[in-house]
Motif scaffolding. Structure first.
Motif, PDB file in Angstrom:
ATOM      1  N   MET A 246       0.843  -1.182   0.000  1.00 45.48           N
ATOM      2  CA  MET A 246       0.000   0.000   0.000  1.00 45.48           C
ATOM      3  C   MET A 246       0.889   1.248   0.000  1.00 45.48           C
ATOM      4  SD  MET A 246      -2.846   0.866   2.838  1.00 45.48           S
ATOM      5  CE  MET A 246      -4.298   1.668   2.291  1.00 45.48           C
ATOM      6  N   ALA A 247       0.735   2.102  -0.956  1.00 46.26           N
ATOM      7  CA  ALA A 247       1.559   3.303  -1.073  1.00 46.26           C
ATOM      8  C   ALA A 247       1.021   4.421  -0.191  1.00 46.26           C
ATOM      9  CB  ALA A 247       1.589   3.759  -2.527  1.00 46.26           C
ATOM     10  N   ALA A 248       1.930   5.299   0.234  1.00 47.32           N
ATOM     11  CA  ALA A 248       1.529   6.465   1.016  1.00 47.32           C
ATOM     12  C   ALA A 248       0.588   7.320   0.168  1.00 47.32           C
ATOM     13  CB  ALA A 248       2.752   7.266   1.434  1.00 47.32           C
ATOM     14  N   ASP A 249      -0.496   7.763   0.763  1.00 50.95           N
ATOM     15  CA  ASP A 249      -1.529   8.514   0.046  1.00 50.95           C
ATOM     16  C   ASP A 249      -1.133   9.988  -0.084  1.00 50.95           C
ATOM     17  OD1 ASP A 249      -3.805   9.680  -0.982  1.00 50.95           O
ATOM     18  OD2 ASP A 249      -5.136   8.985   0.615  1.00 50.95           O
TER      19      ASP A 249
ATOM     20  N   MET B 219       3.562  11.009   8.127  1.00 54.58           N
ATOM     21  CA  MET B 219       4.426  10.775   9.267  1.00 54.58           C
ATOM     22  C   MET B 219       5.660  10.032   8.767  1.00 54.58           C
ATOM     23  SD  MET B 219       2.623  12.223  11.432  1.00 54.58           S
ATOM     24  CE  MET B 219       0.977  12.595  11.971  1.00 54.58           C
ATOM     25  N   THR B 220       6.569   9.752   9.664  1.00 57.33           N
ATOM     26  CA  THR B 220       7.815   9.077   9.297  1.00 57.33           C
ATOM     27  C   THR B 220       7.558   7.759   8.565  1.00 57.33           C
ATOM     28  OG1 THR B 220       8.844  10.081  11.235  1.00 57.33           O
ATOM     29  CG2 THR B 220      10.011   8.256  10.237  1.00 57.33           C
ATOM     30  N   ALA B 221       6.601   6.987   9.038  1.00 51.24           N
ATOM     31  CA  ALA B 221       6.300   5.695   8.395  1.00 51.24           C
ATOM     32  C   ALA B 221       5.788   5.888   6.972  1.00 51.24           C
ATOM     33  CB  ALA B 221       5.282   4.915   9.223  1.00 51.24           C
ATOM     34  N   ASP B 222       5.009   6.933   6.743  1.00 49.97           N
ATOM     35  CA  ASP B 222       4.508   7.209   5.385  1.00 49.97           C
ATOM     36  C   ASP B 222       5.655   7.562   4.450  1.00 49.97           C
ATOM     37  OD1 ASP B 222       1.678   6.987   6.074  1.00 49.97           O
ATOM     38  OD2 ASP B 222       1.977   8.882   7.148  1.00 49.97           O
ATOM     39  N   ILE B 223       6.598   8.356   4.938  1.00 50.99           N
ATOM     40  CA  ILE B 223       7.754   8.741   4.122  1.00 50.99           C
ATOM     41  C   ILE B 223       8.588   7.511   3.799  1.00 50.99           C
ATOM     42  CG2 ILE B 223       9.875  10.104   4.063  1.00 50.99           C
ATOM     43  CD1 ILE B 223       8.413  12.138   5.878  1.00 50.99           C
ATOM     44  N   ALA B 224       8.803   6.666   4.803  1.00 51.53           N
ATOM     45  CA  ALA B 224       9.568   5.437   4.580  1.00 51.53           C
ATOM     46  C   ALA B 224       8.894   4.566   3.525  1.00 51.53           C
ATOM     47  CB  ALA B 224       9.712   4.675   5.894  1.00 51.53           C
ATOM     48  N   GLU B 225       7.586   4.446   3.616  1.00 49.02           N
ATOM     49  CA  GLU B 225       6.839   3.657   2.639  1.00 49.02           C
ATOM     50  C   GLU B 225       6.989   4.246   1.241  1.00 49.02           C
ATOM     51  OE1 GLU B 225       2.185   2.619   1.765  1.00 49.02           O
ATOM     52  OE2 GLU B 225       2.818   2.794   3.848  1.00 49.02           O
TER      53      GLU B 225
ATOM     54  N   PRO C  53       9.935  19.600   9.469  1.00 49.58           N
ATOM     55  CA  PRO C  53       8.521  19.215   9.466  1.00 49.58           C
ATOM     56  C   PRO C  53       7.618  20.422   9.240  1.00 49.58           C
ATOM     57  CG  PRO C  53       9.654  18.342  11.397  1.00 49.58           C
ATOM     58  CD  PRO C  53      10.599  19.274  10.727  1.00 49.58           C
ATOM     59  N   ASP C  54       6.536  20.202   8.544  1.00 48.07           N
ATOM     60  CA  ASP C  54       5.556  21.266   8.331  1.00 48.07           C
ATOM     61  C   ASP C  54       4.717  21.496   9.578  1.00 48.07           C
ATOM     62  OD1 ASP C  54       6.054  21.919   5.527  1.00 48.07           O
ATOM     63  OD2 ASP C  54       5.350  19.890   5.128  1.00 48.07           O
ATOM     64  N   ARG C  55       4.664  20.476  10.427  1.00 49.50           N
ATOM     65  CA  ARG C  55       3.865  20.583  11.644  1.00 49.50           C
ATOM     66  C   ARG C  55       4.352  19.551  12.648  1.00 49.50           C
ATOM     67  NH1 ARG C  55      -2.648  20.525  12.396  1.00 49.50           N
ATOM     68  NH2 ARG C  55      -2.546  21.038  14.599  1.00 49.50           N
ATOM     69  N   MET C  56       4.162  19.844  13.912  1.00 45.89           N
ATOM     70  CA  MET C  56       4.458  18.888  14.975  1.00 45.89           C
ATOM     71  C   MET C  56       3.157  18.554  15.685  1.00 45.89           C
ATOM     72  SD  MET C  56       7.775  18.279  14.970  1.00 45.89           S
ATOM     73  CE  MET C  56       8.136  17.593  16.574  1.00 45.89           C
ATOM     74  N   PHE C  57       2.913  17.285  15.892  1.00 45.76           N
ATOM     75  CA  PHE C  57       1.787  16.822  16.695  1.00 45.76           C
ATOM     76  C   PHE C  57       2.395  16.301  17.985  1.00 45.76           C
ATOM     77  CE2 PHE C  57       0.190  16.420  12.321  1.00 45.76           C
ATOM     78  CZ  PHE C  57      -0.997  17.119  12.433  1.00 45.76           C
ATOM     79  N   GLY C  58       2.491  17.169  18.982  1.00 52.24           N
ATOM     80  CA  GLY C  58       3.235  16.822  20.188  1.00 52.24           C
ATOM     81  C   GLY C  58       4.700  16.744  19.823  1.00 52.24           C
ATOM     82  N   ARG C  59       5.292  15.570  20.001  1.00 46.56           N
ATOM     83  CA  ARG C  59       6.694  15.371  19.612  1.00 46.56           C
ATOM     84  C   ARG C  59       6.825  14.640  18.285  1.00 46.56           C
ATOM     85  NH1 ARG C  59       9.301  12.843  24.927  1.00 46.56           N
ATOM     86  NH2 ARG C  59       9.826  11.366  23.292  1.00 46.56           N
ATOM     87  N   THR C  60       5.711  14.432  17.601  1.00 48.50           N
ATOM     88  CA  THR C  60       5.706  13.696  16.337  1.00 48.50           C
ATOM     89  C   THR C  60       5.758  14.652  15.153  1.00 48.50           C
ATOM     90  OG1 THR C  60       4.386  11.953  17.375  1.00 48.50           O
ATOM     91  CG2 THR C  60       4.448  12.001  14.962  1.00 48.50           C
ATOM     92  N   PRO C  61       6.823  14.566  14.341  1.00 47.41           N
ATOM     93  CA  PRO C  61       6.910  15.441  13.164  1.00 47.41           C
ATOM     94  C   PRO C  61       5.975  14.963  12.062  1.00 47.41           C
ATOM     95  CG  PRO C  61       8.780  13.953  13.219  1.00 47.41           C
ATOM     96  CD  PRO C  61       7.995  13.702  14.481  1.00 47.41           C
ATOM     97  N   ALA C  62       5.484  15.909  11.284  1.00 44.14           N
ATOM     98  CA  ALA C  62       4.603  15.595  10.157  1.00 44.14           C
ATOM     99  C   ALA C  62       4.938  16.524   8.997  1.00 44.14           C
ATOM    100  CB  ALA C  62       3.145  15.755  10.559  1.00 44.14           C
TER     101      ALA C  62
ATOM    102  N   ILE D 171       7.568  16.433   0.774  1.00 47.68           N
ATOM    103  CA  ILE D 171       8.414  15.266   0.532  1.00 47.68           C
ATOM    104  C   ILE D 171       8.515  14.963  -0.962  1.00 47.68           C
ATOM    105  CG2 ILE D 171       8.685  12.793   0.992  1.00 47.68           C
ATOM    106  CD1 ILE D 171       9.220  14.744   3.411  1.00 47.68           C
ATOM    107  N   LEU D 172       7.431  15.121  -1.681  1.00 44.35           N
ATOM    108  CA  LEU D 172       7.457  14.843  -3.124  1.00 44.35           C
ATOM    109  C   LEU D 172       8.377  15.811  -3.869  1.00 44.35           C
ATOM    110  CD1 LEU D 172       3.668  14.069  -3.668  1.00 44.35           C
ATOM    111  CD2 LEU D 172       5.563  12.420  -3.634  1.00 44.35           C
ATOM    112  N   ASN D 173       8.567  17.023  -3.353  1.00 46.16           N
ATOM    113  CA  ASN D 173       9.444  18.014  -3.984  1.00 46.16           C
ATOM    114  C   ASN D 173      10.872  17.975  -3.447  1.00 46.16           C
ATOM    115  OD1 ASN D 173       7.450  19.086  -5.690  1.00 46.16           O
ATOM    116  ND2 ASN D 173       6.659  20.331  -4.025  1.00 46.16           N
ATOM    117  N   TRP D 174      11.142  17.126  -2.484  1.00 48.97           N
ATOM    118  CA  TRP D 174      12.448  17.010  -1.848  1.00 48.97           C
ATOM    119  C   TRP D 174      13.296  16.000  -2.592  1.00 48.97           C
ATOM    120  CZ3 TRP D 174      13.380  12.369   1.194  1.00 48.97           C
ATOM    121  CH2 TRP D 174      14.595  12.355   1.867  1.00 48.97           C
ATOM    122  N   GLN D 175      14.595  16.276  -2.709  1.00 45.50           N
ATOM    123  CA  GLN D 175      15.498  15.333  -3.360  1.00 45.50           C
ATOM    124  C   GLN D 175      16.202  14.504  -2.291  1.00 45.50           C
ATOM    125  OE1 GLN D 175      18.189  16.916  -6.222  1.00 45.50           O
ATOM    126  NE2 GLN D 175      19.162  14.970  -6.599  1.00 45.50           N
ATOM    127  N   ARG D 176      15.967  13.224  -2.330  1.00 41.66           N
ATOM    128  CA  ARG D 176      16.535  12.293  -1.361  1.00 41.66           C
ATOM    129  C   ARG D 176      18.056  12.293  -1.435  1.00 41.66           C
ATOM    130  NH1 ARG D 176      15.295   5.930  -1.936  1.00 41.66           N
ATOM    131  NH2 ARG D 176      16.868   5.178  -0.503  1.00 41.66           N
TER     132      ARG D 176
END
Length: 69
Positions: free
Chosen positions: A1-4, A11-17, A38-47, A53-58
């Motif tokens: 299943m690809a990240a939507d 989240m980190t798992a979506d980027i990894a996927e 990160p564009d936003r933080m949910f508590g200590r979780t980056p998002a 991410i699609l415009n970022w060069q790995r």
């Protein structure tokens, strides 16, 4: 299943996927400063917005800069 790409945030798992790497690899990218802020933080979780991410060069996916004198 690809990240939507139509979700609000990845989240980190979506980027990894999306990249086809382990979650730990994404964490290392972030620790080294290779991942965009990160564009936003949910508590200590980056998002990130999918377009961030699609415009970022790995890392390692561009031309080698060490070969130029």
């Amino acid at each position: 299943m690809a990240a939507d790409p139509n979700t609000d945030y990845w989240m980190t798992a979506d980027i990894a996927e999306h990249l086809g790497v382990k979650v730990e690899t994404v964490r290392v990218y972030r620790t080294r400063g290779d991942l965009p802020e990160p564009d936003r933080m949910f508590g200590r979780t980056p998002a990130w917005r999918p377009e961030t991410i699609l415009n970022w060069q790995r890392p390692g996916r561009g031309a080698r800069t060490d070969l130029h004198g």
